[in-house]
Design an enzyme around this catalytic site. Structure first.
Site, short mmCIF file in Angstrom:
data_model
loop_
_atom_site.label_atom_id
_atom_site.label_comp_id
_atom_site.label_asym_id
_atom_site.label_seq_id
_atom_site.Cartn_x
_atom_site.Cartn_y
_atom_site.Cartn_z
N ARG A 180 0.58 -1.35 0.18
CA ARG A 180 -0.02 0.10 0.07
C ARG A 180 0.83 1.47 0.02
O ARG A 180 0.39 2.29 -0.07
CB ARG A 180 -0.82 -0.11 1.20
N HIS A 219 5.49 3.67 8.11
CA HIS A 219 3.96 3.98 7.82
C HIS A 219 3.21 3.35 8.92
O HIS A 219 3.67 2.42 9.57
CB HIS A 219 3.51 3.26 6.51
ZN LIG Z 1 5.22 -1.85 6.89
#
Ligand SMILES: [Zn+2]
Length: 209
Positions: A46, A98
């Site tokens: 992602r 993230h």
């Molecule tokens: Zn990650």
């Protein structure tokens, strides 16, 4: 059409799109690269580096692994950094973590994950280094998010420990940045890590000149 076959069709569209804008696009691209940025990020599907930074082919040199780690005995990441700094002469090195990182989450749990154990141990070491701060955060989600941020900070420090980076810092002022991609909003957050202070603190131990 299945997803796999669609990739080749997508590629044909992409090539046509690029050539429509500039018939010499690929000829120029084939001449070489001179990116300003080295990006070290997570392999998570992602977190697509070019998309979220809005950059084109040729603009950023990229390394991705689970939980965006910079491990001194990992020949892969060490080669990438050395090549980017010494040969491509990038101006900025970015470590980008993230929120909702599976690697960080796994390291917070007590489970035998086989070959992932030694890799994730590096994240557990970050936890241990910042144990007091992290354990003081009661909310588990907030603690998880903070570990994502502290892991980025520690990996930035691992970047600064390298001789090639210290040399480039002295000679041409290369900068190291810690970012977090907020997967819930799509926004990039600059952690604005206070590197001059951290540098001063760690250089006493890690200086390599
Ligand atoms: Zn990650």
């Amino acid at each position: 059409m299945d997803k796999f076959q669609r990739i080749f069709e997508n590629n044909e569209h992409w090539v046509a799109e690029k050539l429509k804008k500039d018939p010499e696009y690929f000829e120029k691209l084939s001449k070489g690269q001179s990116p300003d940025f080295l990006y070290i990020g997570c392999s998570d599907s992602r977190v697509t580096a070019e998309d979220l930074m809005g950059v084109q082919p040729g603009e950023v040199f990229i390394h991705r692994n689970i939980a965006n780690m910079v491990v001194s005995i990992d020949l892969n990441v060490m080669s990438v950094i050395n090549y980017a700094v010494r040969h491509l002469k990038v101006k900025h090195i970015i470590v980008c973590g993230h929120y909702s990182c599976g690697g960080i989450k796994a390291a917070m749990q007590h489970a035998d994950l086989g070959i992932l154990n030694p890799w994730l141990r590096n994240v557990r070491d970050v936890y241990r280094t910042h144990k007091e701060v992290l354990n003081a955060i009661e909310d588990e989600q907030a603690r998880y998010d903070r570990l994502v941020e502290l892991n980025v900070q520690e990996q930035c420090i691992n970047v600064i420990k390298l001789a090639a980076v210290q040399e480039a810092y002295r000679e041409r002022g290369i900068t190291v940045h810690g970012w977090v991609f907020d997967i819930h909003s799509g926004k990039l957050i600059d952690l604005k890590i206070d590197f001059p202070t951290i540098l001063e603190d760690i250089m006493e131990i890690y200086r390599l000149d």
